[in-house]
Design a protein around this motif. Structure first.
Motif, PDB file in Angstrom:
ATOM      1  N   MET A   1       0.686  -1.522  -0.274  1.00  0.00           N
ATOM      2  CA  MET A   1      -0.140  -0.178   0.021  1.00  0.00           C
ATOM      3  C   MET A   1       0.836   1.187  -0.098  1.00  0.00           C
ATOM      4  SD  MET A   1      -3.353   0.801   2.641  1.00  0.00           S
ATOM      5  CE  MET A   1      -3.605  -0.353   2.683  1.00  0.00           C
ATOM      6  N   TYR A   2       0.487   2.495  -0.543  1.00  0.00           N
ATOM      7  CA  TYR A   2       1.233   3.342  -0.680  1.00  0.00           C
ATOM      8  C   TYR A   2       1.405   4.051   0.772  1.00  0.00           C
ATOM      9  CZ  TYR A   2      -3.895   4.712  -0.664  1.00  0.00           C
ATOM     10  OH  TYR A   2      -4.991   4.272  -0.688  1.00  0.00           O
ATOM     11  N   PRO A   3       2.429   5.113   1.108  1.00  0.00           N
ATOM     12  CA  PRO A   3       2.885   5.092   2.629  1.00  0.00           C
ATOM     13  C   PRO A   3       1.508   6.262   3.372  1.00  0.00           C
ATOM     14  CG  PRO A   3       4.195   5.955   0.778  1.00  0.00           C
ATOM     15  CD  PRO A   3       3.516   5.732   0.076  1.00  0.00           C
ATOM     16  N   LEU A   4       1.966   6.383   4.359  1.00  0.00           N
ATOM     17  CA  LEU A   4       0.542   6.762   5.539  1.00  0.00           C
ATOM     18  C   LEU A   4       1.385   8.058   5.286  1.00  0.00           C
ATOM     19  CD1 LEU A   4      -2.159   6.498   7.276  1.00  0.00           C
ATOM     20  CD2 LEU A   4       0.089   7.156   8.970  1.00  0.00           C
ATOM     21  N   ILE A   5       0.268   9.013   4.789  1.00  0.00           N
ATOM     22  CA  ILE A   5       0.572  10.481   5.090  1.00  0.00           C
ATOM     23  C   ILE A   5       0.301  11.052   6.954  1.00  0.00           C
ATOM     24  CG2 ILE A   5       0.318  13.204   4.541  1.00  0.00           C
ATOM     25  CD1 ILE A   5      -0.216  12.109   1.831  1.00  0.00           C
ATOM     26  N   ILE A   6       0.847  11.640   7.253  1.00  0.00           N
ATOM     27  CA  ILE A   6       0.637  11.865   8.555  1.00  0.00           C
ATOM     28  C   ILE A   6       0.558  13.446   8.483  1.00  0.00           C
ATOM     29  CG2 ILE A   6       0.770  12.031  11.484  1.00  0.00           C
ATOM     30  CD1 ILE A   6       2.253   9.469  10.922  1.00  0.00           C
ATOM     31  N   GLU A  38      10.555  15.699  11.510  1.00  0.00           N
ATOM     32  CA  GLU A  38      11.033  15.324  12.264  1.00  0.00           C
ATOM     33  C   GLU A  38      10.831  13.900  12.642  1.00  0.00           C
ATOM     34  OE1 GLU A  38      13.673  17.792  14.306  1.00  0.00           O
ATOM     35  OE2 GLU A  38      15.122  18.139  12.490  1.00  0.00           O
ATOM     36  N   ALA A  39       9.719  13.843  13.532  1.00  0.00           N
ATOM     37  CA  ALA A  39       8.912  12.551  13.725  1.00  0.00           C
ATOM     38  C   ALA A  39       7.926  11.562  12.958  1.00  0.00           C
ATOM     39  CB  ALA A  39       7.997  12.922  15.252  1.00  0.00           C
ATOM     40  N   GLY A  40       7.768  12.182  12.140  1.00  0.00           N
ATOM     41  CA  GLY A  40       6.938  11.472  10.928  1.00  0.00           C
ATOM     42  C   GLY A  40       5.825  12.524   9.944  1.00  0.00           C
ATOM     43  N   ALA A  41       5.789  13.034  10.766  1.00  0.00           N
ATOM     44  CA  ALA A  41       4.379  14.159   9.750  1.00  0.00           C
ATOM     45  C   ALA A  41       5.443  14.704   8.824  1.00  0.00           C
ATOM     46  CB  ALA A  41       4.105  15.513  10.714  1.00  0.00           C
ATOM     47  N   LEU A 254       3.453  -0.704  13.229  1.00  0.00           N
ATOM     48  CA  LEU A 254       3.752  -1.879  13.084  1.00  0.00           C
ATOM     49  C   LEU A 254       2.520  -2.669  11.776  1.00  0.00           C
ATOM     50  CD1 LEU A 254       2.707  -1.597  16.844  1.00  0.00           C
ATOM     51  CD2 LEU A 254       4.447  -3.095  16.011  1.00  0.00           C
ATOM     52  N   MET A 255       1.278  -2.106  11.598  1.00  0.00           N
ATOM     53  CA  MET A 255       0.014  -2.129  10.989  1.00  0.00           C
ATOM     54  C   MET A 255       1.162  -2.238   9.052  1.00  0.00           C
ATOM     55  SD  MET A 255      -2.815  -0.379  12.739  1.00  0.00           S
ATOM     56  CE  MET A 255      -3.944  -0.846  11.540  1.00  0.00           C
ATOM     57  N   GLY A 256       1.944  -2.105   9.337  1.00  0.00           N
ATOM     58  CA  GLY A 256       2.633  -2.757   7.776  1.00  0.00           C
ATOM     59  C   GLY A 256       2.879  -1.898   6.915  1.00  0.00           C
ATOM     60  N   ARG A 257       2.965  -0.319   6.982  1.00  0.00           N
ATOM     61  CA  ARG A 257       2.605   0.286   6.686  1.00  0.00           C
ATOM     62  C   ARG A 257       3.137   1.632   6.942  1.00  0.00           C
ATOM     63  NH1 ARG A 257      -2.872   3.703   5.032  1.00  0.00           N
ATOM     64  NH2 ARG A 257      -2.076   5.569   3.571  1.00  0.00           N
ATOM     65  N   GLU A 258       4.240   1.504   5.710  1.00  0.00           N
ATOM     66  CA  GLU A 258       5.355   2.671   6.165  1.00  0.00           C
ATOM     67  C   GLU A 258       4.739   4.160   5.735  1.00  0.00           C
ATOM     68  OE1 GLU A 258       8.930   2.548   5.793  1.00  0.00           O
ATOM     69  OE2 GLU A 258       8.398   0.181   5.679  1.00  0.00           O
ATOM     70  N   VAL A 259       5.560   5.245   6.697  1.00  0.00           N
ATOM     71  CA  VAL A 259       5.139   6.488   7.016  1.00  0.00           C
ATOM     72  C   VAL A 259       6.030   7.268   5.525  1.00  0.00           C
ATOM     73  CG1 VAL A 259       5.208   8.440   8.337  1.00  0.00           C
ATOM     74  CG2 VAL A 259       4.634   6.016   8.766  1.00  0.00           C
ATOM     75  N   ALA A 260       4.765   8.028   4.962  1.00  0.00           N
ATOM     76  CA  ALA A 260       5.117   9.170   3.955  1.00  0.00           C
ATOM     77  C   ALA A 260       6.681  10.084   4.703  1.00  0.00           C
ATOM     78  CB  ALA A 260       3.932   9.465   3.204  1.00  0.00           C
TER      79      ALA A 260
END
Ligand code: ZN
Length: 276
Positions: A1-6, A38-41, A254-260
């Motif tokens: 799946m495409y990465p997660l946008i936070i 820096e934390a992932g947003a 943890l759910m297997g989805r990278e963060v964008a």
């Protein structure tokens, strides 16, 4: 799946006394945006505050926060509000449009009028048309905030008229008193009613924030977190923005989805690279 946008909604409109962790000056908001990146947003959603921490619609306060982000070289997607919460003249349309002159990457576009907790949040059709046009002219992508299903029809119509360009970036906002409630059934229905070529994210208020972020991760949407929507990490324990962003990142991984990264999010949303 495409990465997660936070998307980190870091400042909001709550009174400065609501939490010791709210960033309380334009520069503090800028620094908070960088820390969240820096934390992932990959997006930071910003309401400006003055030097006393009070919610502000003044361009100077937005611009000082933006300068801190740009000067650092951080490429996080900057998303300015075009609404000013209950604390300032929310229905002053000229003030709400003016923030677009700073040319953020994204700006919120509240796609209809509703009762918003104890006030009326006006977004009449003529204003929405002005807002869409002004955003298009300034190359600011709208973050289409949807508080109820009917607002999707409004957005679809503006897209059909060419005032809003695809891919549409839809932000469902659930759990405001006066809008759709934060229930899994409502989210499921809204997602099933999306216009064509739309990318969706969800913001839920208070303690619903985390579980709706989890649903978005699982369903292929994107997630909004941050102190604007929720001040607590757990019952009775105040959160920081960085803690909230970090938790969504861990959960997604943890759910297997990278963060964008911001660059990946720019690619998904088709937002140009930042100009220096
Ligand atoms: Zn906001």
């Amino acid at each position: 799946m495409y990465p997660l946008i936070i998307n980190a909604a870091i400042s909001g409109a709550a009174p400065p006394t609501a939490s010791i962790h709210l960033p309380k000056s334009p520069e503090a908001i800028g620094r908070e945006a960088i820390a969240c990146a820096e934390a992932g947003a990959s997006i930071v959603h910003i309401h400006a505050r003055d030097d006393d921490g009070v919610h502000s619609g003044r361009l100077e306060h937005f611009s000082r926060a933006l300068d801190v982000i740009k000067d650092s070289g951080c490429d996080v997607i900057v998303n300015f509000t075009t609404s000013f919460g209950g604390a300032s003249p929310q229905n002053d349309y000229q003030l709400r449009l003016a923030v677009l002159d700073l040319r953020p990457d994204l700006a919120s576009f509240d796609a209809g009028t509703l009762n918003f907790n104890d006030s009326v949040f006006l977004n009449d059709p003529a204003f929405l048309r002005d807002l869409a046009l002004r955003m298009k002219e300034r190359n600011v992508k709208p973050e289409l905030e949807i508080f109820d299903e009917g607002m999707l029809g409004t957005v679809e119509r503006l897209a059909d008229e060419g005032l809003i360009e695809e891919p549409l970036f839809i932000q469902f906002v659930l759990g405001i008193r006066g809008g759709a409630r934060a229930t899994p059934a409502n989210l499921n229905h809204l997602v099933s009613a999306l216009p064509r070529n739309a990318i969706w994210s969800v913001a839920a208020i208070g303690r619903d924030q985390l579980r709706f972020d989890a649903m978005a991760i699982a369903m292929g949407g994107h997630a909004r977190t941050g102190l604007e929507d929720n001040l607590y990490y757990s019952k009775g324990e105040l959160a920081t923005n960085v803690q909230l962003v970090s938790r969504v990142k861990v959960l997604s991984e943890l759910m297997g989805r990278e963060v964008a990264t911001p660059e990946q999010a720019r690619g998904l949303l088709q937002i140009d690279k930042p100009t220096s």
